[in-house]
Scaffold this motif. Structure first.
Motif, PDB file in Angstrom:
ATOM      1  N   LEU A   6       0.845  -1.185   0.000  1.00 39.51           N
ATOM      2  CA  LEU A   6       0.000   0.000   0.000  1.00 39.51           C
ATOM      3  C   LEU A   6       0.883   1.238   0.000  1.00 39.51           C
ATOM      4  N   VAL A   7       0.531   2.214  -0.821  1.00 37.35           N
ATOM      5  CA  VAL A   7       1.167   3.525  -0.732  1.00 37.35           C
ATOM      6  C   VAL A   7       0.054   4.531  -0.479  1.00 37.35           C
ATOM      7  N   ALA A   8       0.239   5.313   0.575  1.00 36.16           N
ATOM      8  CA  ALA A   8      -0.708   6.369   0.903  1.00 36.16           C
ATOM      9  C   ALA A   8      -0.225   7.657   0.261  1.00 36.16           C
ATOM     10  N   ASP A  10      -1.111  11.871  -0.656  1.00 37.81           N
ATOM     11  CA  ASP A  10      -1.915  13.080  -0.519  1.00 37.81           C
ATOM     12  C   ASP A  10      -1.473  14.113  -1.554  1.00 37.81           C
ATOM     13  N   GLY A  11      -0.638  13.667  -2.477  1.00 44.30           N
ATOM     14  CA  GLY A  11      -0.155  14.556  -3.534  1.00 44.30           C
ATOM     15  C   GLY A  11       1.038  15.408  -3.146  1.00 44.30           C
ATOM     16  N   SER A  12       1.466  15.337  -1.891  1.00 42.70           N
ATOM     17  CA  SER A  12       2.599  16.143  -1.439  1.00 42.70           C
ATOM     18  C   SER A  12       3.912  15.613  -2.022  1.00 42.70           C
ATOM     19  N   ASP A  13       4.967  16.400  -1.892  1.00 44.03           N
ATOM     20  CA  ASP A  13       6.284  15.967  -2.369  1.00 44.03           C
ATOM     21  C   ASP A  13       6.731  14.689  -1.659  1.00 44.03           C
ATOM     22  N   ASN A  14       6.514  14.619  -0.350  1.00 44.53           N
ATOM     23  CA  ASN A  14       6.894  13.411   0.387  1.00 44.53           C
ATOM     24  C   ASN A  14       6.099  12.198  -0.090  1.00 44.53           C
ATOM     25  N   ALA A  15       4.830  12.388  -0.370  1.00 44.79           N
ATOM     26  CA  ALA A  15       4.008  11.285  -0.867  1.00 44.79           C
ATOM     27  C   ALA A  15       4.498  10.826  -2.242  1.00 44.79           C
ATOM     28  N   GLN A  16       4.949  11.750  -3.058  1.00 41.41           N
ATOM     29  CA  GLN A  16       5.478  11.376  -4.370  1.00 41.41           C
ATOM     30  C   GLN A  16       6.764  10.570  -4.220  1.00 41.41           C
ATOM     31  N   ARG A  17       7.602  10.944  -3.255  1.00 43.05           N
ATOM     32  CA  ARG A  17       8.816  10.160  -2.993  1.00 43.05           C
ATOM     33  C   ARG A  17       8.439   8.761  -2.499  1.00 43.05           C
ATOM     34  N   ALA A  18       7.461   8.711  -1.609  1.00 44.34           N
ATOM     35  CA  ALA A  18       6.994   7.415  -1.095  1.00 44.34           C
ATOM     36  C   ALA A  18       6.437   6.561  -2.238  1.00 44.34           C
ATOM     37  N   THR A  19       5.750   7.197  -3.170  1.00 43.61           N
ATOM     38  CA  THR A  19       5.196   6.473  -4.320  1.00 43.61           C
ATOM     39  C   THR A  19       6.309   5.876  -5.167  1.00 43.61           C
ATOM     40  N   ARG A  20       7.371   6.630  -5.398  1.00 46.55           N
ATOM     41  CA  ARG A  20       8.489   6.093  -6.182  1.00 46.55           C
ATOM     42  C   ARG A  20       9.108   4.878  -5.478  1.00 46.55           C
ATOM     43  N   GLN A  21       9.260   4.967  -4.160  1.00 42.85           N
ATOM     44  CA  GLN A  21       9.803   3.836  -3.397  1.00 42.85           C
ATOM     45  C   GLN A  21       8.868   2.629  -3.494  1.00 42.85           C
ATOM     46  N   ARG A  99      -5.440  -7.339   3.212  1.00 47.64           N
ATOM     47  CA  ARG A  99      -4.293  -8.149   3.641  1.00 47.64           C
ATOM     48  C   ARG A  99      -2.976  -7.595   3.063  1.00 47.64           C
ATOM     49  N   ILE A 100      -2.756  -6.318   3.309  1.00 45.01           N
ATOM     50  CA  ILE A 100      -1.557  -5.626   2.831  1.00 45.01           C
ATOM     51  C   ILE A 100      -0.341  -6.120   3.607  1.00 45.01           C
ATOM     52  N   ASP A 101       0.769  -6.325   2.904  1.00 42.62           N
ATOM     53  CA  ASP A 101       2.007  -6.822   3.517  1.00 42.62           C
ATOM     54  C   ASP A 101       2.947  -5.702   3.957  1.00 42.62           C
ATOM     55  N   LEU A 102       2.844  -4.533   3.323  1.00 45.11           N
ATOM     56  CA  LEU A 102       3.737  -3.414   3.615  1.00 45.11           C
ATOM     57  C   LEU A 102       3.020  -2.122   3.278  1.00 45.11           C
ATOM     58  N   ALA A 103       3.124  -1.134   4.161  1.00 41.36           N
ATOM     59  CA  ALA A 103       2.581   0.200   3.889  1.00 41.36           C
ATOM     60  C   ALA A 103       3.749   1.157   3.697  1.00 41.36           C
ATOM     61  N   VAL A 104       3.661   1.985   2.674  1.00 46.25           N
ATOM     62  CA  VAL A 104       4.705   2.975   2.389  1.00 46.25           C
ATOM     63  C   VAL A 104       4.056   4.359   2.470  1.00 46.25           C
ATOM     64  N   VAL A 105       4.638   5.222   3.307  1.00 44.17           N
ATOM     65  CA  VAL A 105       4.084   6.559   3.501  1.00 44.17           C
ATOM     66  C   VAL A 105       5.209   7.580   3.553  1.00 44.17           C
ATOM     67  N   GLY A 106       4.867   8.812   3.218  1.00 43.87           N
ATOM     68  CA  GLY A 106       5.813   9.907   3.397  1.00 43.87           C
ATOM     69  C   GLY A 106       5.918  10.250   4.872  1.00 43.87           C
ATOM     70  N   ALA A 107       7.074  10.744   5.272  1.00 45.84           N
ATOM     71  CA  ALA A 107       7.270  11.099   6.678  1.00 45.84           C
ATOM     72  C   ALA A 107       6.293  12.177   7.119  1.00 45.84           C
ATOM     73  N   LYS A 108       6.035  13.118   6.235  1.00 46.12           N
ATOM     74  CA  LYS A 108       5.075  14.177   6.526  1.00 46.12           C
ATOM     75  C   LYS A 108       4.275  14.456   5.266  1.00 46.12           C
ATOM     76  N   GLY A 109       3.001  14.749   5.450  1.00 47.01           N
ATOM     77  CA  GLY A 109       2.147  15.071   4.316  1.00 47.01           C
ATOM     78  C   GLY A 109       1.868  16.555   4.257  1.00 47.01           C
ATOM     79  N   ARG A 110       0.702  16.868   3.784  1.00 42.53           N
ATOM     80  CA  ARG A 110       0.298  18.267   3.628  1.00 42.53           C
ATOM     81  C   ARG A 110      -0.304  18.794   4.916  1.00 42.53           C
ATOM     82  N   SER A 111       0.513  18.963   5.877  1.00 42.91           N
ATOM     83  CA  SER A 111       0.060  19.461   7.168  1.00 42.91           C
ATOM     84  C   SER A 111       0.603  20.859   7.392  1.00 42.91           C
ATOM     85  N   ALA A 112      -0.133  21.642   8.159  1.00 42.67           N
ATOM     86  CA  ALA A 112       0.336  22.975   8.510  1.00 42.67           C
ATOM     87  C   ALA A 112       1.451  22.904   9.539  1.00 42.67           C
ATOM     88  N   PHE A 113       1.633  21.757  10.151  1.00 44.88           N
ATOM     89  CA  PHE A 113       2.615  21.592  11.210  1.00 44.88           C
ATOM     90  C   PHE A 113       3.938  21.093  10.630  1.00 44.88           C
TER      91      PHE A 113
END
Length: 141
Positions: A6-8, A10-21, A99-113
């Motif tokens: 699974l890749v989560a 949100d369209g952010s730069d980090n999510a795009q990096r996570a998608t490539r991985q 029954r996902i075996d691995l989740a891939v996410v960006g460290a931070k998404g589109r958050s104001a924080f």
């Protein structure tokens, strides 16, 4: 090793990096890639100022755009989904149901924080300890 990744996004730069991985891993392991975009529903809007239906539609279009880019990848079986709710809850439900075996996410998404070390969704997935999670930081390539 991994049949369903699974890749989560949100369209952010980090999510795009996570998608490539995630795409690289899916190719390597010949795994099915599940790309999921979650429309956040916890945000409340003052209806006199912002039409929540318009916001939801804009977010859906943003999600469709992010997922369409992933669907066009070669040599990877991609399943996309747009869900609505609390992001980490929706992702954990998806992980369990598919029954996902691995989740891939960006460290931070589109958050104001921007000063938070780890995004709330990534942290919640890690804390749930339901599936191995690969967290991709902003310098990963």
């Amino acid at each position: 090793m991994y049949d369903r990744i699974l890749v989560a996004t949100d369209g952010s730069d980090n999510a795009q990096r996570a998608t490539r991985q995630a795409l690289d891993l899916a190719r390597k392991y010949r795994a099915e890639l599940h790309a999921v975009y979650v429309i956040e529903t916890r945000t409340e809007y003052d209806n006199a100022i912002v039409d929540s239906d318009v916001v939801r539609q804009n977010l859906r279009e943003e999600g469709e755009e992010a997922l369409t880019a992933i669907e066009g990848e070669q040599d990877v079986s991609v399943i996309t989904s747009i869900r609505e709710g609390v992001p980490h809850e929706e992702l954990l439900t998806y992980v369990e149901n598919r029954r996902i075996d691995l989740a891939v996410v960006g460290a931070k998404g589109r958050s104001a924080f921007k000063t938070i070390l780890l995004g709330s969704t990534a942290e919640a997935l890690l804390r749930a300890d339901q599936v191995p999670v690969l967290v991709v930081n902003s310098t990963a390539e």
